[in-house]
Design a protein around this motif. Structure first.
Motif, PDB file in Angstrom:
ATOM      1  N   TRP A 120       0.798  -1.216   0.000  1.00 40.77           N
ATOM      2  CA  TRP A 120       0.000   0.000   0.000  1.00 40.77           C
ATOM      3  C   TRP A 120       0.833   1.270   0.000  1.00 40.77           C
ATOM      4  O   TRP A 120       0.514   2.231  -0.705  1.00 40.77           O
ATOM      5  CB  TRP A 120      -0.970  -0.007   1.185  1.00 40.77           C
ATOM      6  CG  TRP A 120      -2.161  -0.842   0.894  1.00 40.77           C
ATOM      7  CD1 TRP A 120      -2.476  -2.041   1.433  1.00 40.77           C
ATOM      8  CD2 TRP A 120      -3.179  -0.548  -0.067  1.00 40.77           C
ATOM      9  NE1 TRP A 120      -3.634  -2.532   0.879  1.00 40.77           N
ATOM     10  CE2 TRP A 120      -4.095  -1.625  -0.051  1.00 40.77           C
ATOM     11  CE3 TRP A 120      -3.405   0.503  -0.941  1.00 40.77           C
ATOM     12  CZ2 TRP A 120      -5.214  -1.674  -0.859  1.00 40.77           C
ATOM     13  CZ3 TRP A 120      -4.531   0.458  -1.757  1.00 40.77           C
ATOM     14  CH2 TRP A 120      -5.420  -0.623  -1.713  1.00 40.77           C
ATOM     15  N   ASP A 121       1.934   1.284   0.761  1.00 40.89           N
ATOM     16  CA  ASP A 121       2.755   2.496   0.766  1.00 40.89           C
ATOM     17  C   ASP A 121       3.317   2.773  -0.625  1.00 40.89           C
ATOM     18  O   ASP A 121       3.332   3.915  -1.092  1.00 40.89           O
ATOM     19  CB  ASP A 121       3.895   2.361   1.783  1.00 40.89           C
ATOM     20  CG  ASP A 121       3.399   2.472   3.220  1.00 40.89           C
ATOM     21  OD1 ASP A 121       2.282   3.004   3.403  1.00 40.89           O
ATOM     22  OD2 ASP A 121       4.115   2.032   4.132  1.00 40.89           O
ATOM     23  N   ALA A 122       3.751   1.702  -1.296  1.00 40.59           N
ATOM     24  CA  ALA A 122       4.279   1.872  -2.659  1.00 40.59           C
ATOM     25  C   ALA A 122       3.171   2.270  -3.616  1.00 40.59           C
ATOM     26  O   ALA A 122       3.375   3.075  -4.535  1.00 40.59           O
ATOM     27  CB  ALA A 122       4.949   0.580  -3.116  1.00 40.59           C
ATOM     28  N   TRP A 123       1.971   1.690  -3.383  1.00 45.44           N
ATOM     29  CA  TRP A 123       0.850   2.045  -4.276  1.00 45.44           C
ATOM     30  C   TRP A 123       0.493   3.513  -4.135  1.00 45.44           C
ATOM     31  O   TRP A 123       0.306   4.214  -5.135  1.00 45.44           O
ATOM     32  CB  TRP A 123      -0.364   1.172  -3.939  1.00 45.44           C
ATOM     33  CG  TRP A 123      -1.533   1.418  -4.885  1.00 45.44           C
ATOM     34  CD1 TRP A 123      -1.740   0.813  -6.068  1.00 45.44           C
ATOM     35  CD2 TRP A 123      -2.581   2.373  -4.700  1.00 45.44           C
ATOM     36  NE1 TRP A 123      -2.878   1.313  -6.663  1.00 45.44           N
ATOM     37  CE2 TRP A 123      -3.416   2.280  -5.846  1.00 45.44           C
ATOM     38  CE3 TRP A 123      -2.898   3.285  -3.710  1.00 45.44           C
ATOM     39  CZ2 TRP A 123      -4.548   3.050  -6.008  1.00 45.44           C
ATOM     40  CZ3 TRP A 123      -4.034   4.066  -3.871  1.00 45.44           C
ATOM     41  CH2 TRP A 123      -4.849   3.954  -5.003  1.00 45.44           C
ATOM     42  N   PHE A 124       0.385   4.017  -2.921  1.00 47.05           N
ATOM     43  CA  PHE A 124       0.041   5.423  -2.726  1.00 47.05           C
ATOM     44  C   PHE A 124       1.097   6.342  -3.342  1.00 47.05           C
ATOM     45  O   PHE A 124       0.774   7.395  -3.894  1.00 47.05           O
ATOM     46  CB  PHE A 124      -0.118   5.732  -1.227  1.00 47.05           C
ATOM     47  CG  PHE A 124      -1.491   5.429  -0.704  1.00 47.05           C
ATOM     48  CD1 PHE A 124      -2.561   6.246  -0.999  1.00 47.05           C
ATOM     49  CD2 PHE A 124      -1.717   4.309   0.088  1.00 47.05           C
ATOM     50  CE1 PHE A 124      -3.836   5.970  -0.518  1.00 47.05           C
ATOM     51  CE2 PHE A 124      -2.979   4.024   0.571  1.00 47.05           C
ATOM     52  CZ  PHE A 124      -4.051   4.852   0.270  1.00 47.05           C
ATOM     53  N   GLN A 125       2.329   5.941  -3.250  1.00 51.50           N
ATOM     54  CA  GLN A 125       3.384   6.772  -3.818  1.00 51.50           C
ATOM     55  C   GLN A 125       3.292   6.824  -5.346  1.00 51.50           C
ATOM     56  O   GLN A 125       3.447   7.875  -5.949  1.00 51.50           O
ATOM     57  CB  GLN A 125       4.746   6.229  -3.385  1.00 51.50           C
ATOM     58  CG  GLN A 125       5.928   7.085  -3.842  1.00 51.50           C
ATOM     59  CD  GLN A 125       7.249   6.563  -3.320  1.00 51.50           C
ATOM     60  OE1 GLN A 125       7.310   5.530  -2.654  1.00 51.50           O
ATOM     61  NE2 GLN A 125       8.315   7.284  -3.603  1.00 51.50           N
ATOM     62  N   GLU A 128      -0.272   8.587  -6.458  1.00 52.00           N
ATOM     63  CA  GLU A 128      -0.686   9.781  -5.736  1.00 52.00           C
ATOM     64  C   GLU A 128      -1.204  10.857  -6.685  1.00 52.00           C
ATOM     65  O   GLU A 128      -2.167  11.569  -6.389  1.00 52.00           O
ATOM     66  CB  GLU A 128       0.486  10.322  -4.911  1.00 52.00           C
ATOM     67  CG  GLU A 128       0.088  11.437  -3.959  1.00 52.00           C
ATOM     68  CD  GLU A 128       1.242  11.851  -3.062  1.00 52.00           C
ATOM     69  OE1 GLU A 128       0.976  12.445  -2.006  1.00 52.00           O
ATOM     70  OE2 GLU A 128       2.405  11.575  -3.432  1.00 52.00           O
ATOM     71  N   TYR A 161      -7.846  -1.160   1.199  1.00 53.45           N
ATOM     72  CA  TYR A 161      -6.697  -0.635   1.933  1.00 53.45           C
ATOM     73  C   TYR A 161      -6.855  -0.846   3.435  1.00 53.45           C
ATOM     74  O   TYR A 161      -5.894  -1.070   4.161  1.00 53.45           O
ATOM     75  CB  TYR A 161      -6.548   0.855   1.587  1.00 53.45           C
ATOM     76  CG  TYR A 161      -5.624   1.656   2.454  1.00 53.45           C
ATOM     77  CD1 TYR A 161      -4.345   1.206   2.769  1.00 53.45           C
ATOM     78  CD2 TYR A 161      -6.030   2.889   2.939  1.00 53.45           C
ATOM     79  CE1 TYR A 161      -3.498   1.972   3.551  1.00 53.45           C
ATOM     80  CE2 TYR A 161      -5.195   3.665   3.714  1.00 53.45           C
ATOM     81  CZ  TYR A 161      -3.928   3.199   4.029  1.00 53.45           C
ATOM     82  OH  TYR A 161      -3.098   3.950   4.806  1.00 53.45           O
ATOM     83  N   GLU A 164      -7.445   4.681   6.996  1.00 52.26           N
ATOM     84  CA  GLU A 164      -6.437   5.486   7.691  1.00 52.26           C
ATOM     85  C   GLU A 164      -6.981   5.867   9.067  1.00 52.26           C
ATOM     86  O   GLU A 164      -8.189   6.027   9.252  1.00 52.26           O
ATOM     87  CB  GLU A 164      -6.143   6.746   6.864  1.00 52.26           C
ATOM     88  CG  GLU A 164      -5.044   7.626   7.404  1.00 52.26           C
ATOM     89  CD  GLU A 164      -3.660   7.079   7.095  1.00 52.26           C
ATOM     90  OE1 GLU A 164      -2.685   7.682   7.558  1.00 52.26           O
ATOM     91  OE2 GLU A 164      -3.566   6.031   6.395  1.00 52.26           O
ATOM     92  N   GLY A 253       0.513  12.427   4.702  1.00 50.23           N
ATOM     93  CA  GLY A 253       0.405  11.427   3.635  1.00 50.23           C
ATOM     94  C   GLY A 253      -0.408  11.886   2.449  1.00 50.23           C
ATOM     95  O   GLY A 253      -0.771  11.078   1.598  1.00 50.23           O
ATOM     96  N   LYS A 256      -4.054  10.330   1.476  1.00 51.36           N
ATOM     97  CA  LYS A 256      -4.380   9.213   2.364  1.00 51.36           C
ATOM     98  C   LYS A 256      -5.448   9.596   3.382  1.00 51.36           C
ATOM     99  O   LYS A 256      -6.231   8.760   3.830  1.00 51.36           O
ATOM    100  CB  LYS A 256      -3.127   8.750   3.110  1.00 51.36           C
ATOM    101  CG  LYS A 256      -2.297   7.707   2.400  1.00 51.36           C
ATOM    102  CD  LYS A 256      -1.226   7.203   3.344  1.00 51.36           C
ATOM    103  CE  LYS A 256      -0.366   6.130   2.702  1.00 51.36           C
ATOM    104  NZ  LYS A 256       0.636   5.598   3.652  1.00 51.36           N
TER     105      LYS A 256
END
Length: 775
Positions: A120-125, A128, A161, A164, A253, A256
């Motif tokens: 998920w962190d890579a996906w959001f990056q 974005e 996801y 948050e 974020g 997010k």
């Protein structure tokens, strides 16, 4: 200002790309083969299956349904998977900068969240920019009005996801926020949510505004009140987005923040409420339902109206005749169609629909009404591309009938043919799953009212132009506006049936380039209207049809229905020379049959000493039409009947006069030329009878209309030199090169002139052999 400065740099890139482009600008936009309004409809369907029908979590080996049947869950999921796979392929060809950025963002997010496999962190990056595009680069009010599933996309991300955590400044009101969704149907929601609109937490303000909008509240001058509107309140929706933007800008974020519950769930509820409010308030729409037949179903048709937003009018007539074909039903469909057309000419909107219920409907069930309501809804959903829609049919023997046919209306003939593989495929991506395309659909059908009105106008024009051009109707082509009722009276016949009206609609639609869509879910309980259709005088005269096959041929085409338009061959020949069209079908049929009968009579009297030698233009059949046909623009047959023994023409004809009459023919003697004609004098041909001659000199054999004929070499060479068969002309040796002078007529000759440029790449030839009598 602080919020803007806190935005990540990527926002400015996304905003630069999307600024100035409104979501509704996507309508009609096509780039690299992508139709964005069609993609939007496809996205809505896929997300509806994924989210609302639980396609991601359902068990493929589900238990039996309530009726003891295995539910087709696995099949539905396979189809959804194929649907989503098309999205994957589509994403690969999207341009970097699209003229429909909203569509690009939605599509990329949906595909990536389901298939990228990224943490998920890579996906959001990575995505974005697309998220910023949905939050900042899109006007939610316009996106929602335009039908884009922005909130469903955001909810799907949040659902997968896991969401948050609420920011610190929102923790104090967390319990109140959690209660918002449960209170949407409660009158107390205003008292509960209004204080949250004044919170410092942007997410709280966004969630409260979304909940109030979903509950049908309106912000009137800063005050909240229960309101009724065509959709969610624009002011509350704007507050929802403004606060969400602020929350995303403040959050480390970035976007997010908007995935903190309950905002995604509330946005989904808001989307659902908007659709509900919009349907309930869409009062500009109108549906006209037209039916005539033996069933007493007026109340059933009125029940369809209960499920329709806006005005709904039922034009109902029940005939009590024991005969299936009733002239009053034709008149009912025609007069009701005129009423609808007159109303549409004043103020028809794109949401108007006209539902025709087939006169061949044999029964009515609860499913019938539901299927027609669904058909109306689906056609309206795809109204931009689907102007005519119908259903598969089941006849009174409960046999499934596939109603999609190809209509061939050419050269004075009409034929309904089956498609080789059932139907054409819709050129639009989402429609391929739900629609089959062809020239026809069921008798029960829905038109966009604007389209239906245009067909009515086309019919009025067709009657004036086509009917008035026929022998006996010339008087109607002169005068003032009173000529329309005059033609109407002349066309009226007791042989008319309502089924003929549906054939006329097929022909009008075919001539207008209209495609008929068949919705693959549901069925109409009706017999085929083509099985009861007749080539009535009105249908024949209005569309210049002399031979019709209403049912697809099984093997041999069989005998067509006939209605002849020209009482004499001379009138048919004159029509051809005036308008540059193929000679009427009936005229060629009469000539063909006469030559077979009279020629067979001549040869049968003495097969060894009698021969037939075609002359003049009839010789050209050797080059143009094979053994059984006349070439299509010749309205005469010229031939010599030759005997090797002496012949006294008068005595011969008197001797066989009764035989000829029994065959249906008589004659006029003009020297050595005999004009054979039918007893009704509908067709004539010139024959020269002579003898004795050396019949053995005519040593080249051939067949004309299936009859044995003879030639000699010099005769063929002389005919080629004199008649120039390489030049396709009509009239006589000084005639004109083939070309049509009545543009749009179904019997147009091919163009050998091309505005003086000469024969083109088409070779001045008909596209196929349908022009001939027996094809």
């Amino acid at each position: 200002m602080i919020a803007v400065l806190a935005l990540p740099k990527v926002f400015f890139l996304a905003f630069h790309v999307t600024a100035g482009l409104r979501p509704l600008d996507c309508d009609g936009v096509e780039e690299d083969g992508v139709r964005w309004d069609v993609v939007r409809s496809d996205l809505c369907h896929a997300l509806g299956e994924v989210i609302h029908n639980g396609a991601l979590s359902r068990d493929l080996h589900a238990a039996k349904d309530s009726k003891g049947r295995d539910p087709a869950v696995s099949y539905g999921d396979v189809q959804l998977q194929r649907h989503l796979e098309r999205f994957q392929k589509l994403v690969l060809v999207l341009p970097e900068r699209s003229r429909c950025p909203l569509g690009r963002h939605c599509l990329r997010i949906l595909v990536s969240v389901l298939y990228s496999g990224l943490p998920w962190d890579a996906w959001f990056q990575r995505y974005e920019e697309d998220l910023w595009g949905l939050v900042h680069g899109t006007n939610w009010t316009e996106a929602l009005s335009g039908g884009w599933p922005v909130f469903e996309v955001l909810f799907l991300v949040a659902d997968l996801y896991g969401g948050e955590q609420l920011p610190e400044d929102c923790r104090s009101v967390e319990s109140k926020l959690r209660a918002l969704e449960k209170l949407i149907g409660d009158p107390e929601i205003m008292k509960h949510a209004a204080p949250l609109l004044r919170q410092t937490c942007p997410l709280a303000r966004s969630a409260a505004a979304a909940a109030l909008a979903a509950a049908g509240m309106r912000a009137n001058g800063g005050r909240l009140q229960i309101g009724m509107s065509p959709g969610v309140d624009v002011g509350l929706l704007a507050q929802t987005q403004a606060a969400a933007r602020l929350a995303a800008g403040r959050h480390s974020g970035g976007p997010k923040a908007i995935f903190a519950q309950p905002l995604p769930s509330l946005l989904l509820r808001l989307d659902t409420a908007h659709k509900k409010f919009h349907r309930a308030w869409m009062r500009r729409g109108r549906v006209d339902i037209i039916y005539c037949g033996q069933l007493d179903i007026e109340e059933k048709l009125q029940e369809i109206c209960k499920g329709i937003e806006g005005e709904c009018i039922v034009h109902f007539f029940q005939h009590n005749s024991s005969q299936r074909r009733a002239p009053e039903c034709f008149q009912h469909y025609r007069s009701a169609g005129r009423m609808v057309s007159a109303a549409a000419s004043v103020s028809a909107s794109a949401s108007w629909s006209t539902l025709l219920v087939s006169p061949s409907t044999w029964t009515w069930t609860e499913d019938s009404g539901r299927d027609l309501q669904k058909l109306l809804q689906e056609r309206h959903k795809f109204a931009r591309d689907v102007a005519l829609a119908g259903l598969p049919t089941i006849n009174r023997s409960k046999i499934f009938n596939w109603p999609v046919r190809r209509v061939i209306h050419k050269y004075w003939k009409l034929a309904y043919h089956e498609y080789a593989t059932g139907h054409e495929t819709s050129p639009f991506l989402p429609l391929a799953q739900f629609w089959a395309v062809g020239d026809t659909t069921s008798g029960t059908r829905v038109y966009g009212t604007r389209t239906f009105s245009s067909l009515m106008t086309r019919l009025e024009k067709q009657e004036l132009e086509y009917v008035a051009a026929l022998p006996g109707f010339e008087a109607f082509s002169r005068g003032d506006g009173a000529r329309v009722p005059a033609i109407e009276a002349a066309l009226a016949s007791e042989n008319e049936g309502a089924e003929d009206w549906f054939v006329m609609l097929d022909l009008l639609g075919k001539d207008a380039g209209l495609r008929a869509y068949t919705y693959l879910n549901g069925a109409s309980l009706e017999d085929s209207y083509q099985s009861a259709a007749r080539l009535s005088p009105r249908l024949s005269q209005t569309f210049h049809i002399e031979a019709a096959h209403f049912l697809p041929a099984k093997g041999s085409p069989g005998r067509p229905q006939e209605h002849c338009l020209f009482p004499y061959t001379s009138l048919a020949g004159s029509f051809t020379q005036t308008h540059g069209v193929v000679v009427s079908w009936c005229t060629r049929k009469f000539l063909h049959q006469m030559f077979r009968d009279v020629g067979g009579w001549w040869l049968g009297m003495d097969p060894l000493r009698h021969i037939i030698v075609p002359v003049s233009a009839s010789v050209l059949n050797l080059y143009r039409s094979g053994e059984t046909e006349l070439f299509p623009w010749d309205a005469d047959i010229d031939a010599n009947f030759i005997a090797s023994h002496p012949v006294v023409i008068g005595s011969l004809l008197e001797e066989h006069e009764e035989t000829l009459k029994r065959m249906g023919y008589t004659y006029i003697l003009r020297g050595d030329r005999v004009v054979f004609r039918t007893l009704e004098d509908t067709a004539r041909m010139d024959i020269w009878i002579s003898g004795p001659q050396d019949v053995r000199a005519f040593d080249i054999r051939a067949r004309l209309c299936g009859v044995r004929v003879n030639f000699f070499r010099d005769q063929l060479m002389g005919s080629v030199w004199y008649y120039r068969p390489g030049e396709k002309i009509y009239g006589n040796t000084r005639g004109k090169l083939l070309h049509c002078q009545w543009k749009g007529h179904n019997a147009c000759l091919p163009d050998c002139v091309r505005n003086g440029l000469g024969v083109g790449k088409d070779g001045c030839e008909f596209p196929d052999r349908f022009v001939h009598l027996f094809t």
